[in-house]
Each structure stands twice: as structure tokens, then as C-alpha cells.
Scaffold this motif. Structure first.
Motif, PDB file in Angstrom:
ATOM      1  N   PRO A 189      -0.890   6.425   9.764  1.00 12.59           N
ATOM      2  CA  PRO A 189      -0.125   7.443  10.487  1.00 12.59           C
ATOM      3  C   PRO A 189       1.335   7.426  10.004  1.00 12.59           C
ATOM      4  O   PRO A 189       1.886   6.356   9.748  1.00 12.59           O
ATOM      5  CB  PRO A 189      -0.208   6.987  11.957  1.00 12.59           C
ATOM      6  CG  PRO A 189      -1.259   5.921  12.009  1.00 12.59           C
ATOM      7  CD  PRO A 189      -1.485   5.402  10.641  1.00 12.59           C
ATOM      8  N   GLY A 190       1.925   8.586   9.862  1.00  9.76           N
ATOM      9  CA  GLY A 190       3.335   8.664   9.459  1.00  9.76           C
ATOM     10  C   GLY A 190       3.546   8.482   7.976  1.00  9.76           C
ATOM     11  O   GLY A 190       4.682   8.306   7.510  1.00  9.76           O
TER      12      GLY A 190
ATOM     13  N   THR B 150       0.819  -1.213   0.000  1.00  9.71           N
ATOM     14  CA  THR B 150       0.000   0.000   0.000  1.00  9.71           C
ATOM     15  C   THR B 150       0.854   1.266   0.000  1.00  9.71           C
ATOM     16  O   THR B 150       0.397   2.306  -0.459  1.00  9.71           O
ATOM     17  CB  THR B 150      -0.975   0.034   1.199  1.00  9.71           C
ATOM     18  OG1 THR B 150      -0.219  -0.086   2.401  1.00  9.71           O
ATOM     19  CG2 THR B 150      -1.998  -1.066   1.107  1.00  9.71           C
ATOM     20  N   LEU B 151       2.089   1.178   0.453  1.00  7.48           N
ATOM     21  CA  LEU B 151       2.961   2.358   0.407  1.00  7.48           C
ATOM     22  C   LEU B 151       3.160   2.784  -1.054  1.00  7.48           C
ATOM     23  O   LEU B 151       3.097   3.965  -1.395  1.00  7.48           O
ATOM     24  CB  LEU B 151       4.309   2.040   1.072  1.00  7.48           C
ATOM     25  CG  LEU B 151       5.271   3.214   1.217  1.00  7.48           C
ATOM     26  CD1 LEU B 151       4.670   4.290   2.117  1.00  7.48           C
ATOM     27  CD2 LEU B 151       6.605   2.753   1.809  1.00  7.48           C
ATOM     28  N   GLY B 152       3.385   1.796  -1.922  1.00  7.28           N
ATOM     29  CA  GLY B 152       3.535   2.086  -3.350  1.00  7.28           C
ATOM     30  C   GLY B 152       2.217   2.593  -3.938  1.00  7.28           C
ATOM     31  O   GLY B 152       2.199   3.538  -4.728  1.00  7.28           O
ATOM     32  N   ASP B 153       1.099   1.973  -3.553  1.00  8.54           N
ATOM     33  CA  ASP B 153      -0.198   2.367  -4.114  1.00  8.54           C
ATOM     34  C   ASP B 153      -0.560   3.793  -3.732  1.00  8.54           C
ATOM     35  O   ASP B 153      -1.090   4.547  -4.547  1.00  8.54           O
ATOM     36  CB  ASP B 153      -1.300   1.428  -3.608  1.00  8.54           C
ATOM     37  CG  ASP B 153      -1.120   0.024  -4.143  1.00  8.54           C
ATOM     38  OD1 ASP B 153      -0.410  -0.133  -5.155  1.00  8.54           O
ATOM     39  OD2 ASP B 153      -1.668  -0.914  -3.548  1.00  8.54           O
TER      40      ASP B 153
ATOM     41  N   TYR C 242      10.784   8.973   2.640  1.00  9.30           N
ATOM     42  CA  TYR C 242      11.936   8.083   2.806  1.00  9.30           C
ATOM     43  C   TYR C 242      11.945   7.011   1.715  1.00  9.30           C
ATOM     44  O   TYR C 242      13.006   6.688   1.162  1.00  9.30           O
ATOM     45  CB  TYR C 242      11.899   7.438   4.199  1.00  9.30           C
ATOM     46  CG  TYR C 242      12.989   6.404   4.387  1.00  9.30           C
ATOM     47  CD1 TYR C 242      14.328   6.784   4.484  1.00  9.30           C
ATOM     48  CD2 TYR C 242      12.672   5.045   4.422  1.00  9.30           C
ATOM     49  CE1 TYR C 242      15.335   5.826   4.626  1.00  9.30           C
ATOM     50  CE2 TYR C 242      13.677   4.088   4.568  1.00  9.30           C
ATOM     51  CZ  TYR C 242      14.998   4.483   4.671  1.00  9.30           C
ATOM     52  OH  TYR C 242      15.981   3.544   4.802  1.00  9.30           O
ATOM     53  N   SER C 243      10.770   6.482   1.383  1.00 11.16           N
ATOM     54  CA  SER C 243      10.759   5.365   0.434  1.00 11.16           C
ATOM     55  C   SER C 243      11.252   5.817  -0.947  1.00 11.16           C
ATOM     56  O   SER C 243      11.904   5.050  -1.654  1.00 11.16           O
ATOM     57  CB  SER C 243       9.393   4.698   0.393  1.00 11.16           C
ATOM     58  OG  SER C 243       8.666   5.086  -0.704  1.00 11.16           O
ATOM     59  N   GLU C 244      10.968   7.062  -1.330  1.00  7.02           N
ATOM     60  CA  GLU C 244      11.496   7.568  -2.604  1.00  7.02           C
ATOM     61  C   GLU C 244      13.024   7.545  -2.612  1.00  7.02           C
ATOM     62  O   GLU C 244      13.665   7.152  -3.584  1.00  7.02           O
ATOM     63  CB  GLU C 244      11.062   9.021  -2.797  1.00  7.02           C
ATOM     64  CG  GLU C 244       9.978   9.187  -3.821  1.00  7.02           C
ATOM     65  CD  GLU C 244       9.577  10.641  -3.923  1.00  7.02           C
ATOM     66  OE1 GLU C 244      10.444  11.475  -4.257  1.00  7.02           O
ATOM     67  OE2 GLU C 244       8.407  10.929  -3.635  1.00  7.02           O
ATOM     68  N   ARG C 245      13.600   7.986  -1.488  1.00  7.11           N
ATOM     69  CA  ARG C 245      15.071   8.027  -1.395  1.00  7.11           C
ATOM     70  C   ARG C 245      15.654   6.610  -1.309  1.00  7.11           C
ATOM     71  O   ARG C 245      16.673   6.310  -1.912  1.00  7.11           O
ATOM     72  CB  ARG C 245      15.494   8.858  -0.181  1.00  7.11           C
ATOM     73  CG  ARG C 245      15.472  10.318  -0.522  1.00  7.11           C
ATOM     74  CD  ARG C 245      14.967  11.230   0.552  1.00  7.11           C
ATOM     75  NE  ARG C 245      14.727  12.547  -0.025  1.00  7.11           N
ATOM     76  CZ  ARG C 245      13.563  12.925  -0.564  1.00  7.11           C
ATOM     77  NH1 ARG C 245      12.530  12.105  -0.573  1.00  7.11           N
ATOM     78  NH2 ARG C 245      13.440  14.120  -1.103  1.00  7.11           N
ATOM     79  N   PHE C 246      14.953   5.757  -0.577  1.00  2.00           N
ATOM     80  CA  PHE C 246      15.398   4.361  -0.457  1.00  2.00           C
ATOM     81  C   PHE C 246      15.432   3.705  -1.844  1.00  2.00           C
ATOM     82  O   PHE C 246      16.432   3.090  -2.227  1.00  2.00           O
ATOM     83  CB  PHE C 246      14.451   3.595   0.487  1.00  2.00           C
ATOM     84  CG  PHE C 246      14.781   2.147   0.595  1.00  2.00           C
ATOM     85  CD1 PHE C 246      15.700   1.704   1.533  1.00  2.00           C
ATOM     86  CD2 PHE C 246      14.227   1.216  -0.274  1.00  2.00           C
ATOM     87  CE1 PHE C 246      16.049   0.356   1.616  1.00  2.00           C
ATOM     88  CE2 PHE C 246      14.571  -0.126  -0.203  1.00  2.00           C
ATOM     89  CZ  PHE C 246      15.479  -0.553   0.749  1.00  2.00           C
TER      90      PHE C 246
END
Ligand SMILES: Cc1cc2nc3c(=O)[nH]c(=O)nc-3n(C[C@H](O)[C@H](O)[C@H](O)COP(=O)(O)OP(=O)(O)OC[C@H]3O[C@@H](n4cnc5c(N)ncnc54)[C@H](O)[C@@H]3O)c2cc1C
Length: 443
Positions: A384-385, A369-372, A392-396
């Protein structure tokens, strides 16, 4: 336990039946489809689409059906190390990682071999019929009602079970069956994704030596921009490539073969361009839509009947782009095994099982769901968050392109070998920062 009843005989039902065959005198699988087929089945329309078996899925299948992976490979499936998996992000090829394997084969091919092995167990049998309700005895489920093939409601029959397992997939009617008997339905969480999938097979020739699988991902689109196509391809049995294109909302791919080839050719990833330019398409482009990712949270109920559990997509069905479905189903089977071995009473609700399975579901849900949520047409619910997680996930992800350690973490988490919390472990965060600083200096 005398009889275990498994509703649904696809991958999750088969794996649950395998586990239950160690604990019950008799395991009965009920499925509306004819399971005696290696081809298409109406109950699982996604069978025609690429189904990669994540590394954890392979490990779990092998745990419950020792020798299965070898058998699949002997029959023509393609098992590859990760260095034969070419991954791309925004047109850049990522560094290779090692120590993980991916199995390339069509889904009917994998499932038919799993089924053969499970049904070869002496105490496992199949009944053909459509389940349409649960049988209750006091506060416990004691069986299910079903309509045998061709029967109408007057021909409804029942099967008794000391433990009933719902494995009827993402469209499970378990909630309605519970409500009909005065119980609460498990809360259903949905995230609308509006995903479209298109899959085509191609003949494999001498092109792309050293490649067995490829994946093409893009960073989240900038505001106002449409999402780029996501694509994956894998060599499968019979000397073929199976290629899938996916996109969202009005960018969903169609069944037009010319469009399919054009879109493959435009991807910033050589393997897709090569296949589109050099290989012959075999058969038609097949499409499928997935409206939402969904999960049922049994742990939020205060009352639940004894003698009932759910596995596979009936618990949680994710955006298939992440390929988590079959690996999740095998992990649910392992949760069921741990629960049955724990000695917790089957006369009580199976909270111990639902607690274990929630760990698996939460991890897979968090990742997919983070990607979605990064897609412009997806409107939540945002956890939350989320803003920080997305930043962060873009940079990761950017760091996975050049840094082998960061990419290894990504591959391990995506393959369900590690919990997503590994992504934010201090040593990983530091490594991401170093990789990006190094890139800025080099640029
Ligand atoms: C387009 C697409 C691509 C995917 N790609 C991947 C991938 O690459 N890798 C991966 O691991 N996963 C992938 N998945 C996910 C995967 O398909 C599912 O996670 C997996 O099939 C779930 O298995 P299951 O046994 O829980 O349910 P299902 O496979 O949906 O099976 C449900 C079974 O229950 C039976 N049934 C349903 N209702 C009844 C009833 N009332 N009575 C009797 N029988 C009933 C059906 O006939 C069927 O056999 C993909 C999914 C889609 C949609």
C-alpha cells in the motif's frame, strides 16, 4: 537449557550458536558441508561473490565476538571510513559522509574467522550431516533427524535439542518438515527479481589512492528502457579488488571476461573504469543468479510448536545488491539473545522472538523491495502507498548526490543503523525539498 541445536553453520547459524552458548550447556551445530575449510562450500554457492559487511553488521559482530574486527584487519581485511567509499548515482559522484565504516574482505575470509571464534567456545561443537526432518515431542520440537556424511536413509540419526534453530539458508525446508508433522508452514512471500551477478578479482596497484570501495547506482529506467548495470567494488585482503556487476532478466552479466571489462569501462564511475583499464584480472568471472527476494512470516501463523526458531536467510533473503544479509543475520542473533533474556518460557511457541525479528525483516524488506519494484520486469506484490513511496524515493535519491545531510540519512538507513522511517521524517523531507530546489536554481 541443556542442548541447543543449530541447523546450518554458516554466518547466521554461527552467530546464533554464539548467543546460545551463553544460555545452553551444550550447543551443537549440524551442517552438510565440511566447515573446516577457508574455501568454497557447496552449501553456500554465493561465497565467491563480493560480500560487503555493512556498518551495523560490523557493530553486531564486534558485540558478540569482541576484537573480531581488529583481528580481521590485522589479517588483511580493509576497514574504511565512508569518505573512502565513492558512491555514484547516474554518473555523478555523491557528497561524502562521515562516521560510518565498511569492511572489505572476501566472505570466506570473514566467515572463517567468525567460525574460529565461535567454535573456540568450550560448549560449541559441530556435527557433519544433512538434516532431513524435525523430531517432535507433543507440541514441541525436541530435536532433528540427519543423515551423517555418506549415509543413506537407513543410516538416519537423531540429535536432541531443547531449542532448535533453523539456519539452513534461503532454501530452508522447515515449512515441509513442519507440514510433514501436521503443522502449518510459515507463509512464504516471494518477489521475483531475476537478478544476475558476476564477480571478478583484480590485482590492486597504485591506482585510485584514497578509494577502498565504490558503488555505482542508477535511477529507475524510463518506460521501455532496460535497466543500467549496478556495480560495486571493494579492496579485499591480499591486495586485491573484488568487483561485482549486477543486472536483471536478459541484461544479466555473463562469465565472459571481455564483456565484464567492457561493461565496467562503460559505467559512469571512474573507479570501475580505472580497474578495468589498468588492473590484471585474477582468475575467472564467477556468476550467480537470484530468482527472488523471499521472506517467511512466522507471525501470521496461529499455531507453532515450542522449541523452534529460524534465523538468517531461512527467515528472509533479500536482493543481495543491498548487502543486508550478514548484518540481518547478526541482528537476528541479537533478537534471539533478547528473547532468551526476557524469561519467556521455552515450553511455549517463541512468539516473542518472531515479533522481534519481524521488525528487522520488515525494515530490510521495505528498503530493498522499493528499489526492486522500480525495475520494469518486477511485477509486485506492490505494498500500500507504493506509488507515493516510489515518487518520493526518486527525489530522495537525487538529493543524496549533493546534500550531505540527506546522504547521511541514506547511508545510515542502508547500513541498517537507522529505520527506513527516517527517510520520511519531516526534517528529512524538508531537506530533500531544499536540496532539489537549490539544484533547480543552480541549474
Ligand atoms: C550473490 C550474492 C551476494 C551477496 N552479497 C552480500 C553482501 O554483499 N553482503 C551481505 O551481507 N550479504 C550478501 N549476500 C547475502 C548473504 O550471502 C546471506 O544473507 C548469508 O549467507 C545468509 O547466511 P545464512 O547463514 O542464513 O545462510 P547460508 O549462508 O545460505 O548458509 C546456510 C547453511 O546451511 C547449511 N545447510 C543447508 N541445508 C542444510 C541441511 N538440510 N542440513 C544441514 N545443513 C544445511 C549449508 O551448508 C550452509 O552452511 C549475498 C548473497 C548472494 C546470493
Amino acid at each position: 537449557m541443556r542442548t541447543a541445536l543449530v541447523l546450518g553453520g554458516s554466518i547466521a547459524g554461527l552467530m546464533a550458536a554464539r548467543v546460545l552458548s551463553d544460555h545452553a550447556e551444550r550447543v551443537v551445530i549440524v551442517d552438510a558441508d565440511d566447515l573446516d575449510t577457508d574455501g568454497a562450500r557447496p552449501g553456500v554457492p554465493q561465497l565467491a561473490h563480493l560480500h560487503v559487511l555493512l556498518d551495523m553488521g560490523g557493530t553486531q559482530l564486534q558485540r558478540w565476538l569482541p576484537g573480531l574486527i581488529g583481528e580481521l584487519v590485522d589479517d588483511g581485511a580493509v576497514l574504511s571510513d565512508w569518505d573512502r567509499m565513492w558512491q555514484y548515482l547516474d554518473g555523478a559522484r555523491k557528497v561524502s559522509v562521515s562516521g560510518r565504516q565498511l569492511l572489505g574482505a572476501t566472505r570466506p575470509f570473514i566467515e572463517s574467522r567468525v567460525r574460529r571464534r565461535v567454535l573456540a567456545r568450550e560448549n560449541v561443537t559441530v556435527v557433519r550431516g544433512r538434516v532431513d526432518g524435525l523430531r517432535f515431542t507433543g507440541n514441541r520440537v525436541s530435536g532433528a533427524y540427519y543423515l551423517p556424511l555418506g549415509a543413506d536413509r537407513d543410516g538416519r540419526e537423531e540429535l536432541a535439542g531443547d531449542l532448535v534453530v533453523d539456519a539452513t539458508g534461503r532454501a530452508s525446508r522447515l515449512g515441509a518438515w513442519l507440514e510433514a508433522a501436521g503443522w502449518q508452514a510459515p507463509p512464504l512471500e516471494r518477489m521475483r527479481i531475476d537478478l544476475g551477478y558476476a564477480t571478478a578479482l583484480f590485482g590492486r596497484g597504485t591506482e585510485l589512492p584514497g578509494v577502498t570501495t565504490a558503488q555505482c547506482l542508477s535511477s529507475a529506467p524510463a518506460a521501455g528502457q532496460p535497466p543500467e548495470d549496478t556495480a560495486a567494488m571493494s579492496e579485499v585482503e591480499g591486495g586485491r579488488w573484488m568487483v561485482v556487476l549486477a543486472n536483471y532478466a536478459d541484461r544479466r552479466p555473463t562469465r565472459d571476461p571481455e564483456e565484464f571489462l567492457t561493461r565496467c569501462g562503460k559505467l559512469g564511475a571512474e573507479p570501475f573504469q580505472e580497474v578495468a583499464a589498468r588492473c590484471e584480472m585474477l582468475g575467472e568471472v564467477v556468476v550467480h543468479s537470484v530468482a527472488d527476494s523471499r521472506r517467511r512470516d512466522f507471525r501470521r501463523l496461529d499455531r507453532f510448536p515450542a522449541g523452534l526458531v529460524a534465523v538468517g536467510d531461512a527467515v528472509a533473503a533479500f536482493n543481495p545488491v543491498y548487502g543486508q544479509g550478514m548484518a540481518s543475520a547478526t541482528l537476528h542473533a541479537s533478537c534471539l539473545s533478547a528473547f532468551l533474556r526476557s524469561g519467556e518460557s521455552l515450553q511455549e511457541p517463541a512468539w516473542g522472538y518472531f515479533r522481534r525479528v519481524r521488525v528487522v525483516v520488515d525494515a530490510a524488506w521495505q528498503l530493498s523491495t522499493l528499489g526492486d519494484l522500480a525495475q520494469p520486469h518486477v511485477t509486485g506484490p506492490y505494498p500500500p502507498g507504493y506509488r507515493f513511496a516510489s515518487w518520493y524515493s526518486e527525489r530522495f535519491l537525487a538529493a543524496t548526490v549533493t546534500d550531505p545531510e540527506v546522504n547521511q540519512v541514506f547511508v545510515d538507513v542502508v547500513n541498517m543503523r537507522e529505520h527506513p522511517r527516517l527517510l520520511t521524517r519531516p526534517s528529512t523531507v524538508l531537506r530533500v525539498a531544499k536540496a532539489l530546489t537549490g539544484r533547480r536554481r543552480a541549474g
